[in-house]
Design an enzyme around this catalytic site. Structure first.
Site, mmCIF file in Angstrom:
data_model
loop_
_atom_site.group_PDB
_atom_site.id
_atom_site.type_symbol
_atom_site.label_atom_id
_atom_site.label_comp_id
_atom_site.label_asym_id
_atom_site.label_seq_id
_atom_site.Cartn_x
_atom_site.Cartn_y
_atom_site.Cartn_z
ATOM 1 N N TRP A 102 0.831 -1.212 0.000
ATOM 2 C CA TRP A 102 0.000 0.000 0.000
ATOM 3 C C TRP A 102 0.861 1.255 0.000
ATOM 4 C CZ3 TRP A 102 -1.463 3.848 3.838
ATOM 5 C CH2 TRP A 102 -0.727 3.797 5.011
ATOM 6 N N ASP A 103 2.164 1.098 0.167
ATOM 7 C CA ASP A 103 3.116 2.191 -0.011
ATOM 8 C C ASP A 103 2.809 3.001 -1.263
ATOM 9 O OD1 ASP A 103 4.204 0.098 1.561
ATOM 10 O OD2 ASP A 103 6.234 0.791 1.191
ATOM 11 N N GLU A 152 2.067 -0.509 12.714
ATOM 12 C CA GLU A 152 2.215 -1.963 12.884
ATOM 13 C C GLU A 152 2.850 -2.316 14.233
ATOM 14 O OE1 GLU A 152 4.312 -2.745 9.298
ATOM 15 O OE2 GLU A 152 2.500 -3.277 8.172
ATOM 16 N N LYS A 159 4.876 3.223 15.073
ATOM 17 C CA LYS A 159 5.860 2.985 14.021
ATOM 18 C C LYS A 159 5.764 4.050 12.943
ATOM 19 C CE LYS A 159 7.210 -0.590 10.681
ATOM 20 N NZ LYS A 159 6.683 -1.740 9.927
ATOM 21 N N GLN A 160 4.549 4.375 12.559
ATOM 22 C CA GLN A 160 4.387 5.282 11.430
ATOM 23 C C GLN A 160 3.046 5.988 11.518
ATOM 24 O OE1 GLN A 160 3.881 1.761 8.478
ATOM 25 N NE2 GLN A 160 3.232 3.581 7.368
#
Lengths: 785, 785
Positions: A375-376, A503, A615-616
């Site tokens: 999905w990047d 994640e 994480k992000q």
């Protein structure tokens, strides 16, 4: 890698803006002085080259017996590696698709008076490696010191032709500086290559055919199971002090390695050069029967044209690319170097040449993540392609459209309706093999819907939406409608058992971002259906009939959209990342001892999961996608809370936070995060560049500048800018394409200038005020403080 | 296996009490009529034999080319198989310990006039296989039909000696019924065995030594990495119509298989018998240097004593066991058969002979779960051993005490203090390889603490607690204290990111059972420390000093125990299994289509996780362990709610629910669940008996009868009974040991009789009234309605 983590802290925690010392700050090159075997895989990744068709890591032509991942890959050539999991669960995929590490064509062994050159063993000085970003050429040189003190200069040059992507050229020059020597070159092809990360150590390749005649060597390998044929052919030319020279080629073959041995006596101070011309063709592009002939002919033709001419042709294509894609920054060479490096790698990796391909997290620079699409692409990369060449963006959308049936099968395997796009894929089928990701990280579906929206909004072209996009949107909405749980006690819809973009939490309930984007998808789908009904009643009827879409189904969707549950904390005034998040110990990144970073290399998974560290971009990803839904105060409160807890251990994260920081006026923070994205690989900020470059986040770097600093977006169907100049910068400029126009945007200390390079006159917004841009008359506006 | 699932429904959903038709209902045997190749692995599991030292599945002596898992295992002989996971996470173990499938010693190939007997290929009739539970002997017979119609009877008998556990005996009788024939026997040993479920297909064994002389054959294999030597030796005797006969033994060897060929001409109607005597000795018990000599001598000595004598000796030991361990049920042959089968398998698998060993979920009957120790032992099995032979229970406790250092290392790897006992282990180190289990299913720690409590309460012997147990309790309490999260907003302690006993939910917050048992452990630890301080101040001081236990630490423990958070729903009046559980769609097992059961073989993992369905006792496990904390209404409300949602797809579940059902007066439900446990394997109720028997749940069957139907427990330091007779039963009886006494308990239609077989006079409680039991005078009490 501790040094690198300290660097990260400098960037993340202070205003200091020096680049790290790994590479010389330079606007157009990446230069390494001195060889550092302890980070050999890292520099191999950094000096990767590619040309969309194929890629090669920065390993050594002459061979290297130290730590190395000699990787050569061809886009789209993969092997379905049998799934490896601890305990099988129903729904797991059969295989993990992996780009195959293919025939190593880089090899040019060198012997000096019978001594094999190997930097892991011998002595040498003045090692230097340079990536010339302007030309996309890699050179490397050093002086080899024999045991008796005699010295020999060696220079290596390579490029992967952007003019003819099936072609790569290598030049090796050897100069015995203070002695005469017999120089032996051993140019070769080696098909005896294995993927280092194969699940079960399986060999992925079989040899199909080989040829070793005096003019050309070739080797055709076939991938097992997928049966891609990849033919690699080489020919060589020798030059002594620049003039052509003949030499006997003694053929050799060992296992799947074959090549020639060429011995040349060279006088002291004179130079001998071997040029190697390599063609790599596959059965994806050529008929199998004539593949070897096609490939050998191409290598031979290249040899006849010669290194200089091919290099010039390659450089010309690269120059044309830079003329359109360059981002200039004045006053910040570190940022300039980082941005150019990111753009170069993006251009070398994916330009939409082949609409059956996509862009993998590591591009063609390593084996991790298998080279499949994540999905990047839609989550972070998409704006770069959309804003620079909307045809590429359209190809990326079509890639998912082609995989719609597979995505429906994927949902059905889980017992759900509609479509669930895979977490990782090569051919549309799910490849990922962790239940908490494969089955639960379902927000990926929303990013695909959002890309359709972005494309339609940016291009103003509804044909994609109506012809292809709506079918995908309906399938995704159906998935959401099947995946929600109605909670009768609270009279709302929930998404239970999901993993959000963060994640570092798994299997949570009501991830705010996922709930938001699921409801958004449904809303956009319903709106798009209404739009089609208004614009083309007949097409709408046909679509509704074909998809079996009932009024009842739409009613239910509307109810889900309206009754979606969004976790919110009144006291803090923030969205809760997911149920239970605030029950965690609420420490911040500032509380982490620097030596513990990155967490994913120092903390047990258990500790990471139970920590509040993110994480992000997660909540912030929602703010990024749907800024108009949240006022600036709300965005600031959420950003403040979550940025303080985000470790950005996904490369996709800093760019997204940077853009939101720009929007809410956190300029220094935006700059820090931008730089972190731009120099992520050059400074190995996540400590894993050794596995390959973070290709997909490179698009995010560009977006952090264009969507962040320049505040570019579409507002009321018009291109809109809200630019500012990061402190210390004197100027930055970039180009975009927008609805048939090419625009050059320059942001200076006091003004922004938008020029029209081609296309029709256009009205744009700058800081929400309309400006007219024509070829004769750029729009010029003062910057806001 | 659909037929079996239907059976499950019958048992779970109605009052029907027929056994399934797989095996004849019989009080003392398991008999299969006719061969069913489609369930060959299932019956192989059912007809497994063991003698604590070694085990063999019910595969065929003569070989079988159809589906089969020919497994022969020796307790404690394992291989550390390199961990297999999809994506590595910090904290994962290096290896998964697996019992090694060892030299196959069962082989006795049979040829008739040159035709090899193989039931997968040829024709035969009257196949019958019988496990004589009284003697622990397996027999099998059939009539082989040659292509020309000639018929030959074959009978196989085997036992694994309980008198000498290193010994196994096999007898094969061949009777050409209507023709003369040359019968060839090929007794052999085969070390070329692989573990079917090896992670990477590795071979676990190397051959060390072999011998093939006219008297004895032997083969020594060594496990790789762990270097256990296992020597297997055989000798044979031939008998013609019962009388000894000599025959030439022609040696053969192929790979790691070696043996003899014995050809015997047999007249029509006469019988030839081959007796095979096998010894299996290991370097765990014998010096390596003399291992082959020891083993061959044992096999030869056995041959000299002969089959009949050895069988008698074996039968005698078994008879002694039954005299103590038998549970008699009158009026329900299905239950009787199931209970005896469970007891037999338990007695054959683990009797605490070797305190370095434990009891694996599949015992010695298959490869799944590797043969290591799980929390099954303490969670379910423990009462069986505790109530029948407390020395075995003490050995089981010592097993964990010995692993305390490893459990501390295990916690440290996760970044936590104290001890985390492994989910699965052979040598104390964690072997399990799923983060959601390995790192999160931490309630296992509590079961180990609870076993210490149970032992101390039941035996009245505090020496174990004070000498060993407290050290374990302190380490576990320290783990809990490090693992909790203080929630300042709610002023309570939480356990975040856990997996409860219900493995159909993973990574949840505040699993009620885990929170309950963590707080209970701390409380018990503090109480036990106080007790020691009162009883032996000096020992207390020494312990506190040695463990570095401060007052401050105890204060914090007390605070955690007092402020533990327990999810509770006011409206339903139930404990919430874990945060968010009630947000799930609240359907019940009755809503599941029967063909979807068991869920774990039909539903995607995603669907299972998001469903409200519970794999095994979770809240109910807490009610089971700590009944005095919850009044009967509370227990009923919780049982009603959770039993309706529990699919019992762990074998450990029905017994626990059955006991709680008995306590709260749900007699019919208690019976159904008891029967489900008792006949779990015989009817393949979980559809996975093919992988091996559910050994650990067999202890639970016994407990369901003793703790459930008979209501046995300790109350105020006295043995207490609250028995009832399940409807339809006329009587049941069993024996226990309690503090040096052996008691015989018989529950009849109107009364319970407790007799003292040995030991001192005792006061017990029956339905909370005190009774005196002496050798002369049993206690007799009326049953409550």
């Amino acid at each position: 890698m501790n040094g690198d983590h300290r660097t990260l802290h400098v960037i993340n925690g202070s205003r200091k803006r020096d680049c790290s010392s790994l590479f010389e700050p330079d606007a157009w090159s990446i230069r390494e002085e001195g060889f550092h075997p302890e980070r050999s895989r890292f520099t191999e990744s950094i000096f990767s080259l590619a040309n969309e068709h194929m890629g090669v890591r920065g390993f050594f032509e002459e061979g290297y017996s130290g730590d190395s991942l000699p990787g050569t890959y061809v886009a789209g050539v993969y092997y379905p590696d049998r799934t490896k999991v601890g305990w099988w669960k129903i729904g797991y995929p059969e295989y993990y698709a992996r780009l195959v590490n293919l025939t190593n064509w880089l090899m040019v062994g060198v012997e000096l008076d019978g001594e094999r050159i190997d930097l892991a063993i011998g002595r040498f000085r003045d090692f230097r490696r340079t990536l010339d970003m302007r030309r996309a050429v890699l050179t490397r040189s050093y002086v080899w010191q024999a045991a008796d003190g005699r010295e020999t200069g060696l220079t290596f040059t390579r490029f992967l032709s952007l003019a003819d992507p099936e072609l790569a050229c290598i030049s090796v020059t050897v100069t015995p500086l203070d002695h005469a020597a017999v120089v032996v070159f051993m140019p070769a092809l080696d098909g005896g290559v294995i993927n280092e990360d194969a699940n079960y150590g399986e060999v992925f390749l079989d040899e199909v055919e080989r040829g070793l005649d005096p003019e050309v060597v070739f080797l055709t390998m076939r991938t097992r199971k997928t049966a891609f044929d990849v033919c690699t052919a080489m020919t060589v030319r020798l030059r002594l002090d620049g003039a052509g020279k003949e030499s006997e080629k003694i053929p050799f073959a060992e296992g799947h390695r074959l090549g020639w041995r060429l011995a040349v006596p060279v006088a002291a101070g004179r130079s001998v050069t071997l040029e190697k011309y390599v063609a790599v063709c596959t059965s994806r592009d050529h008929p199998r029967e004539t593949l070897a002939r096609t490939t050998t002919a191409k290598a031979q033709a290249a040899g006849e044209r010669g290194f200089t001419e091919l290099l010039a042709e390659h450089g010309k294509v690269m120059a044309e690319k830079w003329a359109e894609y360059d981002v200039e920054i004045e006053g910040d060479v570190c940022a300039q170097q980082g941005v150019r490096y990111n753009i170069l790698q993006l251009l070398m990796t994916y330009q939409g040449r082949d609409p059956l391909l996509n862009i993998g997290p590591k591009g063609l620079t390593g084996e991790k993540y298998g080279g499949g699409a994540y999905w990047d692409t839609e989550g972070v990369c998409f704006p770069f392609y959309l804003y620079t060449d909307a045809r590429v963006a359209r190809n990326l959308l079509l890639y998912r459209y082609r995989h719609l049936r597979a995505a429906e099968e994927n949902a059905a395997r889980l017992g759900l309706p509609g479509a669930l796009y895979p977490m990782a894929t090569m051919d549309g089928r799910e490849c990922h093999n962790e239940w908490e990701i494969t089955f639960e990280e379902i927000h990926r579906n929303a990013a695909i819907a959002y890309a359709i929206y972005s494309y339609t909004e940016y291009t103003g072209d509804r044909s994609y939406l109506f012809t292809y996009g709506l079918e995908v949107l309906v399938a995704i909405s159906r998935f959401w409608a099947g995946r929600v749980t109605y909670n009768p006690r609270k009279d709302c819809y929930m998404l239970l058992g999901v993993t959000g973009p963060n994640e570092y939490e798994n299997n949570v309930n009501n991830n705010w971002y996922t709930n938001l984007m699921a409801a958004w998808t449904i809303e956009y789908t319903l709106d798009a259906l209404d739009l089609l009904a208004r614009e083309d009643r007949e097409a709408h009827e046909k679509l509704v009939h074909r998809l079996g879409l009932t009024e009842q189904e739409r009613w239910r969707w509307r109810e889900i959209q309206q009754k979606m549950y969004y976790p919110y904390d009144d006291e803090l005034g923030i969205f809760i990342q997911n149920d239970g998040y605030l029950d965690k110990e609420q420490i911040t990144v500032a509380d982490i001892p620097p030596e513990d970073l990155p967490l994913n290399q120092h903390w047990s998974w258990d500790r990471i999961l139970r920590s509040p560290f993110i994480k992000q971009a997660d909540v912030v990803q929602g703010l990024y996608f749907l800024p108009d839904r949240f006022d600036l105060d709300c965005q600031r409160r959420n950003f403040d809370y979550y940025e303080a807890r985000t470790v950005h251990e996904s490369s996709l994260s800093p760019c997204v936070h940077s853009i939101v920081a720009s929007r809410i006026g956190y300029r220094e923070k935006a700059y820090q995060l931008f730089l972190r994205s731009a120099r992520l690989d050059l400074e190995d900020l996540n400590g894993d560049t050794r596995d390959g470059l973070h290709l997909t986040s490179m698009g995010g770097t560009w977006a952090a500048l264009v969507q962040g600093f320049a505040g570019m977006r579409v507002k009321d169907d018009r291109l809109s800018l809200a630019p500012y100049l990061p402190s210390g910068w004197r100027k930055y400029s970039f180009q975009i394409e927008f609805r048939g126009r090419r625009l050059a945007i320059t942001v200076e200390e006091d003004k922004v200038v938008v020029g029209l390079l081609s296309g029709e006159v256009l009205e744009i917004l700058i800081h929400d005020r309309p400006y007219r841009v024509s070829k004769d008359q750029p729009a010029i506006a003062a910057l806001r403080a």
